[in-house]
Design a protein around this motif. Structure first.
Motif, PDB file in Angstrom:
ATOM      1  N   MET A   1       8.402  16.498  -3.020  1.00 41.05           N
ATOM      2  CA  MET A   1       7.513  17.931  -3.120  1.00 41.05           C
ATOM      3  C   MET A   1       6.947  18.020  -4.572  1.00 41.05           C
ATOM      4  O   MET A   1       7.838  18.135  -5.499  1.00 41.05           O
ATOM      5  CB  MET A   1       8.292  19.117  -2.584  1.00 41.05           C
ATOM      6  CG  MET A   1       8.515  19.271  -1.075  1.00 41.05           C
ATOM      7  SD  MET A   1       6.935  19.469  -0.339  1.00 41.05           S
ATOM      8  CE  MET A   1       6.616  18.315   0.551  1.00 41.05           C
ATOM      9  N   PRO A   2       5.598  18.304  -4.587  1.00 40.29           N
ATOM     10  CA  PRO A   2       5.241  18.669  -5.980  1.00 40.29           C
ATOM     11  C   PRO A   2       5.645  20.100  -6.338  1.00 40.29           C
ATOM     12  O   PRO A   2       6.168  20.758  -5.402  1.00 40.29           O
ATOM     13  CB  PRO A   2       3.519  18.851  -5.707  1.00 40.29           C
ATOM     14  CG  PRO A   2       3.628  19.116  -4.177  1.00 40.29           C
ATOM     15  CD  PRO A   2       4.708  18.474  -3.526  1.00 40.29           C
ATOM     16  N   TYR A   9      -2.450  17.689  -2.508  1.00 38.81           N
ATOM     17  CA  TYR A   9      -3.261  16.380  -2.438  1.00 38.81           C
ATOM     18  C   TYR A   9      -3.510  16.128  -0.869  1.00 38.81           C
ATOM     19  O   TYR A   9      -2.557  16.157  -0.038  1.00 38.81           O
ATOM     20  CB  TYR A   9      -2.447  15.266  -3.002  1.00 38.81           C
ATOM     21  CG  TYR A   9      -2.642  14.761  -4.335  1.00 38.81           C
ATOM     22  CD1 TYR A   9      -2.053  15.837  -5.291  1.00 38.81           C
ATOM     23  CD2 TYR A   9      -3.141  13.744  -4.828  1.00 38.81           C
ATOM     24  CE1 TYR A   9      -2.072  15.792  -6.539  1.00 38.81           C
ATOM     25  CE2 TYR A   9      -3.133  13.348  -6.497  1.00 38.81           C
ATOM     26  CZ  TYR A   9      -2.669  14.326  -7.301  1.00 38.81           C
ATOM     27  OH  TYR A   9      -2.569  14.040  -8.521  1.00 38.81           O
ATOM     28  N   LEU A  65      -9.943  11.640  -5.354  1.00 36.96           N
ATOM     29  CA  LEU A  65      -9.317  10.252  -5.783  1.00 36.96           C
ATOM     30  C   LEU A  65      -9.756   9.287  -4.639  1.00 36.96           C
ATOM     31  O   LEU A  65      -9.578   9.710  -3.499  1.00 36.96           O
ATOM     32  CB  LEU A  65      -7.893  10.613  -5.645  1.00 36.96           C
ATOM     33  CG  LEU A  65      -7.061   9.260  -5.579  1.00 36.96           C
ATOM     34  CD1 LEU A  65      -6.985   8.497  -6.715  1.00 36.96           C
ATOM     35  CD2 LEU A  65      -5.399   9.702  -5.333  1.00 36.96           C
ATOM     36  N   LEU A  95      -1.680   3.742   1.429  1.00 35.01           N
ATOM     37  CA  LEU A  95      -1.531   4.590   0.234  1.00 35.01           C
ATOM     38  C   LEU A  95      -2.262   5.889   0.144  1.00 35.01           C
ATOM     39  O   LEU A  95      -1.827   6.867  -0.371  1.00 35.01           O
ATOM     40  CB  LEU A  95      -2.200   3.526  -0.892  1.00 35.01           C
ATOM     41  CG  LEU A  95      -1.160   2.236  -1.405  1.00 35.01           C
ATOM     42  CD1 LEU A  95      -1.890   1.692  -2.389  1.00 35.01           C
ATOM     43  CD2 LEU A  95       0.175   2.720  -1.453  1.00 35.01           C
ATOM     44  N   ARG A  98       0.175   7.878   1.834  1.00 30.64           N
ATOM     45  CA  ARG A  98       1.284   8.372   0.943  1.00 30.64           C
ATOM     46  C   ARG A  98       0.881   9.210  -0.058  1.00 30.64           C
ATOM     47  O   ARG A  98       1.642  10.026  -0.638  1.00 30.64           O
ATOM     48  CB  ARG A  98       1.877   7.123   0.224  1.00 30.64           C
ATOM     49  CG  ARG A  98       2.722   6.259   1.298  1.00 30.64           C
ATOM     50  CD  ARG A  98       3.695   5.161   0.592  1.00 30.64           C
ATOM     51  NE  ARG A  98       4.314   4.591   1.636  1.00 30.64           N
ATOM     52  CZ  ARG A  98       4.696   3.308   1.399  1.00 30.64           C
ATOM     53  NH1 ARG A  98       4.436   2.603   0.333  1.00 30.64           N
ATOM     54  NH2 ARG A  98       5.451   2.640   2.401  1.00 30.64           N
ATOM     55  N   SER A  99      -0.316   9.082  -0.568  1.00 30.06           N
ATOM     56  CA  SER A  99      -0.487  10.039  -1.620  1.00 30.06           C
ATOM     57  C   SER A  99      -0.996  11.461  -1.128  1.00 30.06           C
ATOM     58  O   SER A  99      -1.002  12.280  -2.240  1.00 30.06           O
ATOM     59  CB  SER A  99      -1.916   9.412  -2.157  1.00 30.06           C
ATOM     60  OG  SER A  99      -1.864   8.033  -2.854  1.00 30.06           O
TER      61      SER A  99
ATOM     62  N   ILE C  67       0.164   5.478 -11.554  1.00 23.47           N
ATOM     63  CA  ILE C  67       0.569   4.919 -10.340  1.00 23.47           C
ATOM     64  C   ILE C  67       1.939   4.738 -10.522  1.00 23.47           C
ATOM     65  O   ILE C  67       2.647   3.689 -10.962  1.00 23.47           O
ATOM     66  CB  ILE C  67      -0.284   3.651 -10.222  1.00 23.47           C
ATOM     67  CG1 ILE C  67      -1.703   3.965 -10.395  1.00 23.47           C
ATOM     68  CG2 ILE C  67      -0.082   2.967  -9.128  1.00 23.47           C
ATOM     69  CD1 ILE C  67      -2.661   2.933 -10.433  1.00 23.47           C
ATOM     70  N   ASP C  72       7.045   9.800  -4.183  1.00 22.83           N
ATOM     71  CA  ASP C  72       7.205  11.269  -4.681  1.00 22.83           C
ATOM     72  C   ASP C  72       6.496  11.609  -6.023  1.00 22.83           C
ATOM     73  O   ASP C  72       6.703  10.929  -6.999  1.00 22.83           O
ATOM     74  CB  ASP C  72       8.623  11.682  -4.834  1.00 22.83           C
ATOM     75  CG  ASP C  72       8.906  13.372  -5.100  1.00 22.83           C
ATOM     76  OD1 ASP C  72       7.841  14.081  -5.149  1.00 22.83           O
ATOM     77  OD2 ASP C  72      10.192  13.559  -5.287  1.00 22.83           O
ATOM     78  N   ARG C  73       5.223  12.242  -5.559  1.00 24.01           N
ATOM     79  CA  ARG C  73       4.455  12.788  -6.673  1.00 24.01           C
ATOM     80  C   ARG C  73       5.232  13.346  -8.001  1.00 24.01           C
ATOM     81  O   ARG C  73       4.903  13.391  -9.089  1.00 24.01           O
ATOM     82  CB  ARG C  73       3.371  13.435  -6.205  1.00 24.01           C
ATOM     83  CG  ARG C  73       2.051  12.728  -5.542  1.00 24.01           C
ATOM     84  CD  ARG C  73       0.902  13.332  -5.540  1.00 24.01           C
ATOM     85  NE  ARG C  73       0.745  14.942  -5.260  1.00 24.01           N
ATOM     86  CZ  ARG C  73       0.777  15.383  -3.996  1.00 24.01           C
ATOM     87  NH1 ARG C  73       0.812  14.569  -3.067  1.00 24.01           N
ATOM     88  NH2 ARG C  73       0.942  16.582  -4.202  1.00 24.01           N
ATOM     89  N   ALA C  74       6.110  13.937  -7.562  1.00 29.77           N
ATOM     90  CA  ALA C  74       6.861  14.831  -8.524  1.00 29.77           C
ATOM     91  C   ALA C  74       7.566  14.152  -9.674  1.00 29.77           C
ATOM     92  O   ALA C  74       7.927  14.526 -10.531  1.00 29.77           O
ATOM     93  CB  ALA C  74       7.901  15.802  -7.880  1.00 29.77           C
ATOM     94  N   VAL C  83      -1.981  11.461  -9.811  1.00 31.81           N
ATOM     95  CA  VAL C  83      -0.967  10.550  -9.354  1.00 31.81           C
ATOM     96  C   VAL C  83      -1.227   9.771  -7.931  1.00 31.81           C
ATOM     97  O   VAL C  83      -1.724  10.669  -6.946  1.00 31.81           O
ATOM     98  CB  VAL C  83       0.179  11.513  -8.884  1.00 31.81           C
ATOM     99  CG1 VAL C  83       1.486  11.075  -8.819  1.00 31.81           C
ATOM    100  CG2 VAL C  83       0.761  12.735 -10.344  1.00 31.81           C
ATOM    101  N   VAL C  84      -0.710   8.673  -8.014  1.00 28.74           N
ATOM    102  CA  VAL C  84      -0.734   8.101  -6.810  1.00 28.74           C
ATOM    103  C   VAL C  84       0.486   7.422  -6.473  1.00 28.74           C
ATOM    104  O   VAL C  84       1.237   6.648  -7.543  1.00 28.74           O
ATOM    105  CB  VAL C  84      -1.695   6.710  -6.882  1.00 28.74           C
ATOM    106  CG1 VAL C  84      -1.587   6.015  -5.544  1.00 28.74           C
ATOM    107  CG2 VAL C  84      -3.006   7.384  -7.104  1.00 28.74           C
ATOM    108  N   ALA C  85       1.127   7.974  -5.407  1.00 36.90           N
ATOM    109  CA  ALA C  85       2.615   7.629  -5.379  1.00 36.90           C
ATOM    110  C   ALA C  85       2.808   6.456  -4.417  1.00 36.90           C
ATOM    111  O   ALA C  85       2.445   6.752  -3.137  1.00 36.90           O
ATOM    112  CB  ALA C  85       3.461   9.026  -4.823  1.00 36.90           C
ATOM    113  N   THR C  86       2.935   5.368  -4.646  1.00 36.97           N
ATOM    114  CA  THR C  86       2.821   4.190  -3.959  1.00 36.97           C
ATOM    115  C   THR C  86       3.813   3.843  -2.910  1.00 36.97           C
ATOM    116  O   THR C  86       3.695   3.277  -2.053  1.00 36.97           O
ATOM    117  CB  THR C  86       2.415   3.001  -4.470  1.00 36.97           C
ATOM    118  OG1 THR C  86       3.572   2.626  -5.441  1.00 36.97           O
ATOM    119  CG2 THR C  86       1.317   3.059  -5.807  1.00 36.97           C
TER     120      THR C  86
END
Lengths: 152, 152, 152, 152
Positions: A1-2, A9, A65, A95, A98-99, C67, C72-74, C83-86
């Motif tokens: 979680m951000p 996003y 993005l 992706l 996921r983003s 990237i 998890d972007r966090a 942020v790209v959380a791949t």
């Protein structure tokens, strides 16, 4: 979680070249509303619904993005703020999902369906605006409702 | 296109742990028929429909390729001949589809739906056995018909 | 190739937690110079050299793209703009390289070496600042020279 | 970790078209020895060292797994038993490494270097036969020693 202050996003997915004028108008509104809410708009970076959503967001001052299937950044539509040129082909759909915290689908062809499926598999909310009728997709009445639900 | 003498690669996709007994029986028959036809069976390498299909193929003397979401080969079901441990999570679904000439879907949840969508996007035949009702999926009467259509 | 007016995307790669104070100072200068030149800074989004470079860029008003290996972007450092959380693990190194026109390596461990190798394989310029001594890497005298060469 | 009775998967990496006759001979021996030990040989599926290793393994009755950069199985060399056509480009190097318990590098160019780096990053043994001189790579005296060390 951000974290609490990080932007959401939200992915906007839908057809490219085959998008109808109605789908494009819907996508542009979605993009504008996401930008006004401070969200980052995530998409596949190409034309059609992706471009319309980015244009809407960009003209409203938002950030977009674009996650491209190819490896050439120049393929991105002109309203993409940040381009990721993946070279992964359709695997980049994963992706995009996921983003994002949630997915808004405006109309849609098979690529869109794969994104809806991957989002539902990951337990992320999917809001529909005239898209595939799949169990788990919550059809929204209009862009405003889709954006409100996506931002939870 | 594989050369004339190369084996066909056919993916069998469907639910893991949530598969019904009927879906498992169907998958096992599909696996056996693919093996008898000399095809390589491609799947996600885990349990449920994937395992039943691999067991059917293996007991009929066939070869199976399991493309896992995780990075530990030991997660593969025991009927997988060759394991690819991708560590890509659900993005491995795209590799299952790319590795195959056609896809047979037995029942199915969201992961299955993503594979169906990616296959249709790529223009590959998708044969259904009680799976998602998606335009482009050709529902087969039984495993024998699904395998015959998949092998074209 | 990006169009004449599109920003350059330059990757800054190097160690995470094991980075020395000197490498961090170098990375921060590189980040600041890239931002001043209007380039987008691409990195792996985590700590160490990645974080120092992002901080330098961010404080100079630039844009940074992180990237991440995880989903998890966090996990991104606080100076990452987008942020790209791949969820791809170390395979995301390949996306860092694909997203960039050139790579600047400040010090470096094995992950960095993989990025250097992939960039050289793709024919992209790799500038070194105290990094692996690999044929094809052009060692720069200081951050200013590295950035100038990267922007070519 | 694979179970006690599962075969080892060992990657053989090295140059494609630019391989020297000596490197090809080395790779073929490595392939034969791996097959005799019952290991599955993993490689990038194309020519040069990859093909020589597969030929050696195949003629010794072994099984080979070729993980291609492109999406067309027909690009695999004829000694590949099972082909995975990834369409990921050089990112498939990461899958070659992930699929293997250890890596044997015979000579090598930049793609090989990326595989060495990713394997070392993942803590997997890397045995060298005239390859890059990188800290962490254990140079072997000959194919027999490389295979013995890879099989641990």
């Amino acid at each position: 979680m951000p974290s609490r202050h990080a932007p959401a996003y939200i992915a906007v997915v839908g057809p490219g070249d085959s998008a109808t004028a109605a789908a494009l108008a819907t996508a542009e509104q979605v993009g504008a509303l996401l930008a006004q809410a401070g969200a980052v708009l995530v998409c596949g970076g190409l034309g059609g619904v992706m471009e319309a959503a980015c244009r809407g967001a960009s003209e409203a001052g938002g950030t977009t993005l674009g996650i491209l299937p190819g490896s050439d950044r120049a393929a991105a539509n002109r309203w993409v703020t940040i381009v990721v040129a993946t070279g992964l082909g359709e695997l980049r759909n994963g992706l995009v999902v996921r983003s994002a915290d949630a997915v808004i689908a405006a109309a849609g062809e098979y690529g869109t369906l794969s994104e809806i499926a991957l989002a539902l598999k990951a337990g992320k909310p999917v809001l529909g605006l005239g898209t595939w009728d799949i169990r788990g997709v919550r059809e929204a009445a209009d862009p405003a409702e889709a954006v409100a639900l996506a931002l939870g």
